[in-house]
Design a protein around this motif. Structure first.
Motif, PDB file in Angstrom:
ATOM      1  N   ALA A   1       0.898  88.717  84.775  1.00  0.00           N
ATOM      2  CA  ALA A   1       0.123  89.880  84.311  1.00  0.00           C
ATOM      3  C   ALA A   1      -1.275  89.879  84.920  1.00  0.00           C
ATOM      4  O   ALA A   1      -2.251  90.233  84.274  1.00  0.00           O
TER       5      ALA A   1
ATOM      6  N   GLU B   1       3.642  86.825  80.890  1.00  0.00           N
ATOM      7  CA  GLU B   1       2.440  86.112  81.317  1.00  0.00           C
ATOM      8  C   GLU B   1       2.404  84.743  80.630  1.00  0.00           C
ATOM      9  O   GLU B   1       2.458  84.654  79.408  1.00  0.00           O
TER      10      GLU B   1
ATOM     11  N   ALA C   1     -14.609  87.931  93.613  1.00  0.00           N
ATOM     12  CA  ALA C   1     -15.993  88.276  93.944  1.00  0.00           C
ATOM     13  C   ALA C   1     -16.219  89.781  93.790  1.00  0.00           C
ATOM     14  O   ALA C   1     -17.332  90.261  93.975  1.00  0.00           O
TER      15      ALA C   1
ATOM     16  N   TRP D   1       1.781  80.879  91.843  1.00  0.00           N
ATOM     17  CA  TRP D   1       3.059  80.281  91.422  1.00  0.00           C
ATOM     18  C   TRP D   1       4.264  81.015  92.020  1.00  0.00           C
ATOM     19  O   TRP D   1       5.402  80.795  91.590  1.00  0.00           O
TER      20      TRP D   1
ATOM     21  N   THR E   1      -7.640  89.925  98.997  1.00  0.00           N
ATOM     22  CA  THR E   1      -7.873  91.374  98.933  1.00  0.00           C
ATOM     23  C   THR E   1      -6.988  92.067  97.884  1.00  0.00           C
ATOM     24  O   THR E   1      -6.773  93.274  97.958  1.00  0.00           O
TER      25      THR E   1
HETATM   26  C1  LIG Z   1     -12.955  83.416  94.339  1.00  0.00           C
HETATM   27  C2  LIG Z   1     -12.124  84.626  94.659  1.00  0.00           C
HETATM   28  C3  LIG Z   1     -12.757  85.765  95.154  1.00  0.00           C
HETATM   29  C4  LIG Z   1     -12.008  86.914  95.419  1.00  0.00           C
HETATM   30  N1  LIG Z   1     -12.664  88.049  95.778  1.00  0.00           N
HETATM   31  C5  LIG Z   1     -11.975  89.201  95.963  1.00  0.00           C
HETATM   32  C6  LIG Z   1     -12.640  90.413  96.274  1.00  0.00           C
HETATM   33  O1  LIG Z   1     -13.874  90.451  96.350  1.00  0.00           O
HETATM   34  N2  LIG Z   1     -11.881  91.541  96.462  1.00  0.00           N
HETATM   35  C7  LIG Z   1     -10.525  91.525  96.369  1.00  0.00           C
HETATM   36  O2  LIG Z   1      -9.887  92.567  96.578  1.00  0.00           O
HETATM   37  N3  LIG Z   1      -9.859  90.376  96.060  1.00  0.00           N
HETATM   38  C8  LIG Z   1     -10.555  89.232  95.860  1.00  0.00           C
HETATM   39  N4  LIG Z   1      -9.901  88.076  95.544  1.00  0.00           N
HETATM   40  C9  LIG Z   1      -8.427  88.077  95.542  1.00  0.00           C
HETATM   41  C10 LIG Z   1      -7.842  88.650  94.275  1.00  0.00           C
HETATM   42  O3  LIG Z   1      -8.502  88.109  93.161  1.00  0.00           O
HETATM   43  C11 LIG Z   1      -6.339  88.309  94.273  1.00  0.00           C
HETATM   44  O4  LIG Z   1      -5.724  88.758  95.474  1.00  0.00           O
HETATM   45  C12 LIG Z   1      -5.621  88.981  93.109  1.00  0.00           C
HETATM   46  O5  LIG Z   1      -6.305  88.762  91.902  1.00  0.00           O
HETATM   47  C13 LIG Z   1      -4.202  88.452  93.002  1.00  0.00           C
HETATM   48  O6  LIG Z   1      -3.625  89.002  91.851  1.00  0.00           O
HETATM   49  P1  LIG Z   1      -2.215  88.502  91.323  1.00  0.00           P
HETATM   50  O7  LIG Z   1      -1.873  89.354  90.166  1.00  0.00           O
HETATM   51  O8  LIG Z   1      -1.276  88.401  92.477  1.00  0.00           O
HETATM   52  O9  LIG Z   1      -2.472  86.979  90.872  1.00  0.00           O
HETATM   53  P2  LIG Z   1      -3.030  86.381  89.496  1.00  0.00           P
HETATM   54  O10 LIG Z   1      -4.186  87.151  88.975  1.00  0.00           O
HETATM   55  O11 LIG Z   1      -3.248  84.926  89.714  1.00  0.00           O
HETATM   56  O12 LIG Z   1      -1.831  86.618  88.481  1.00  0.00           O
HETATM   57  C14 LIG Z   1      -0.628  85.875  88.530  1.00  0.00           C
HETATM   58  C15 LIG Z   1      -0.247  85.569  87.107  1.00  0.00           C
HETATM   59  O13 LIG Z   1       1.072  85.019  87.071  1.00  0.00           O
HETATM   60  C16 LIG Z   1       1.142  84.167  85.962  1.00  0.00           C
HETATM   61  N5  LIG Z   1       2.292  83.276  86.098  1.00  0.00           N
HETATM   62  C17 LIG Z   1       2.500  82.352  87.059  1.00  0.00           C
HETATM   63  N6  LIG Z   1       3.693  81.713  86.859  1.00  0.00           N
HETATM   64  C18 LIG Z   1       4.243  82.263  85.746  1.00  0.00           C
HETATM   65  C19 LIG Z   1       5.458  82.021  85.042  1.00  0.00           C
HETATM   66  N7  LIG Z   1       6.332  81.110  85.449  1.00  0.00           N
HETATM   67  N8  LIG Z   1       5.698  82.755  83.933  1.00  0.00           N
HETATM   68  C20 LIG Z   1       4.818  83.705  83.524  1.00  0.00           C
HETATM   69  N9  LIG Z   1       3.631  83.967  84.159  1.00  0.00           N
HETATM   70  C21 LIG Z   1       3.359  83.253  85.260  1.00  0.00           C
HETATM   71  C22 LIG Z   1      -0.189  83.423  86.023  1.00  0.00           C
HETATM   72  O14 LIG Z   1      -0.522  82.844  84.781  1.00  0.00           O
HETATM   73  C23 LIG Z   1      -1.154  84.522  86.455  1.00  0.00           C
HETATM   74  O15 LIG Z   1      -1.828  85.124  85.362  1.00  0.00           O
HETATM   75  C24 LIG Z   1     -10.604  86.915  95.246  1.00  0.00           C
HETATM   76  C25 LIG Z   1      -9.974  85.774  94.751  1.00  0.00           C
HETATM   77  C26 LIG Z   1     -10.713  84.643  94.449  1.00  0.00           C
HETATM   78  C27 LIG Z   1     -10.031  83.438  93.897  1.00  0.00           C
END
Ligand SMILES: Cc1cc2nc3c(=O)[nH]c(=O)nc-3n(C[C@H](O)[C@H](O)[C@H](O)COP(=O)(O)OP(=O)(O)OC[C@H]3O[C@@H](n4cnc5c(N)ncnc54)[C@H](O)[C@@H]3O)c2cc1C
Length: 371
Positions: A14, A36, A50, A201, A332
């Motif tokens: 989520a 989640e 960021a 993950w 991104t």
């Molecule tokens: C320091 C930093 C700076 C950044 N700056 C920028 C920026 O300026 N601009 C930008 O566009 N992007 C930026 N990013 C990138 C951006 O934050 C990520 O690309 C984006 O948040 C990824 O989202 P996601 O939903 O894929 O991952 P996540 O937000 O990590 O969500 C994945 C979720 O899956 C859940 N999960 C994992 N395994 C399981 C399981 N087995 N069962 C249930 N749930 C599970 C986890 O708990 C987690 O909540 C930055 C990232 C970082 C770390």
């Protein structure tokens, strides 16, 4: 053992990715359950970014997604949010004398303009004289990440979707034409199709579902919030070294966010900042500006997760059509989300990319390129 109703789609994760795609699919009438593992959504990468939109960031394959997302982020449809998620910031790419050739690496499609040394010094108070070369990217914006993530969650729930927290997928198997999913607390869930939006993950989730990983690599990035004296930081642009050694930006009247632009391989985990990375970041800042650093107000780290070619992975698994990858969003995943989720919806539903994703070629994102 308690059971949750069968769903058309179960989405693992989520963060911004899982909730955005979930909202799209729920609005199309599918029953959606987002699982989640953490007690609240957005605890990992999404809550640690960021928070900027920078057209030139992320490479050529990502640029069309960033660009196509911009208007939605700025002026979303009224039925999604009453206000936009972008605020003016502006960016400057910076080089020392002799390092200016590196500006050639900025994508030609991004709108940039050279800055002379006087203009640079006016925009970055206290800039040390050896940092003489700058290129401005005025279209850079700050993103209200929490507001955007909340809007996707609200949209999902309004459309009848569900978010289950404390719901870690520990195993899943294909059964009866769909998926039988087991959660860490023993609950079971059935869904016709499964979406992997598990961020760091993503490979582990695939393996728990009996599928081969794609080589998704989480990499730690450190952020520090510093209190600085003697400058008005609020309007400081995003200042990014063209050699990739740091970036910083204003955050409040006397605070800046700073990163050493680190990228350290990590297992999927609750990432924490290392002292050495914090010290490196401060050292690098002190070599750029003459500000007095009064305190480290906050520090954090998060995992940016990349496919081997650093291009997001969007599409059905080549060996299992009912398992859909929406992962590898790298650095991104916020700024590309509106267009990436619209593209993912089209691919998931077997439709041509439409709306803000119209014209975006899905081929570079196909998971099959990695097997
Ligand atoms: C320091 C930093 C700076 C950044 N700056 C920028 C920026 O300026 N601009 C930008 O566009 N992007 C930026 N990013 C990138 C951006 O934050 C990520 O690309 C984006 O948040 C990824 O989202 P996601 O939903 O894929 O991952 P996540 O937000 O990590 O969500 C994945 C979720 O899956 C859940 N999960 C994992 N395994 C399981 C399981 N087995 N069962 C249930 N749930 C599970 C986890 O708990 C987690 O909540 C930055 C990232 C970082 C770390």
């Amino acid at each position: 053992m308690s059971r949750i109703d069968p769903f058309d789609v179960a989405i693992v994760g989520a963060g911004i990715a899982g909730t955005a795609l979930g909202a799209h699919l729920a609005r199309r009438g599918l029953s959606v359950c987002v699982l989640e593992a953490e007690p609240q959504p957005g605890y990992h990468a999404t809550g640690r970014s960021a928070a900027f939109w920078l057209e030139s960031y992320g490479g050529a394959a990502v640029l069309p997604l960033s660009r196509a997302s911009r208007d939605f982020l700025d002026q979303p449809p009224a039925n999604f949010s009453a206000r936009g998620f972008l605020r003016p910031r502006g960016a400057i790419h910076l080089a020392r004398g002799g390092g200016e050739d590196a500006f050639a690496a900025l994508p030609a499609e991004a709108t940039t303009e050279p800055l002379d040394p006087d203009r640079l010094a006016a925009l970055i108070p206290g800039l040390r004289p050896e940092w003489r070369h700058g290129v401005a990217e005025p279209s850079c914006r700050e993103i209200d990440v929490a507001g955007l993530h909340q809007a996707y969650r609200a949209s999902l729930v309004r459309a009848g979707g569900r978010i289950e927290c404390n719901a870690e997928l520990v195993a899943a198997r294909q059964a009866g034409g769909g998926w039988a999913i087991r959660l860490a607390d023993g609950r079971e869930l059935r869904a016709a199709r499964l979406i992997n939006a598990a961020g760091a993950w993503a490979d582990r989730v695939a393996e728990r579902c009996g599928l081969a990983p794609l080589g998704m690599a989480p990499k730690r990035r450190t952020m520090v919030q510093l209190r600085v004296a003697g400058i008005e930081a609020r309007r400081l642009p995003l200042v990014s070294a063209i050699d990739g050694s740091f970036y910083f930006r204003g955050e409040g009247a006397h605070s800046v966010w700073l990163s050493p632009h680190d990228e350290v391989d990590s297992p999927p985990c609750d990432a924490a900042p290392e002292e050495l990375a914090v010290a490196t970041a401060i050292d690098r800042l002190e070599a750029v500006v003459d500000w007095t650093i009064e305190a480290v107000e906050r520090k954090w780290a998060g995992l940016r997760t990349f496919a081997p070619d650093r291009v997001p992975v969007i599409g059905a698994d080549p060996d299992c059509p009912s398992f859909f990858w929406y992962a590898g969003q790298g650095g991104t995943g916020i700024q590309t989300q509106p267009a990436a989720a619209a593209l993912a919806r089209a691919l998931f539903l077997g439709e041509p990319p439409a709306g803000i994703a119209a014209g975006i070629d899905p081929a570079p994102f196909a998971p099959s390129r990695l097997r």
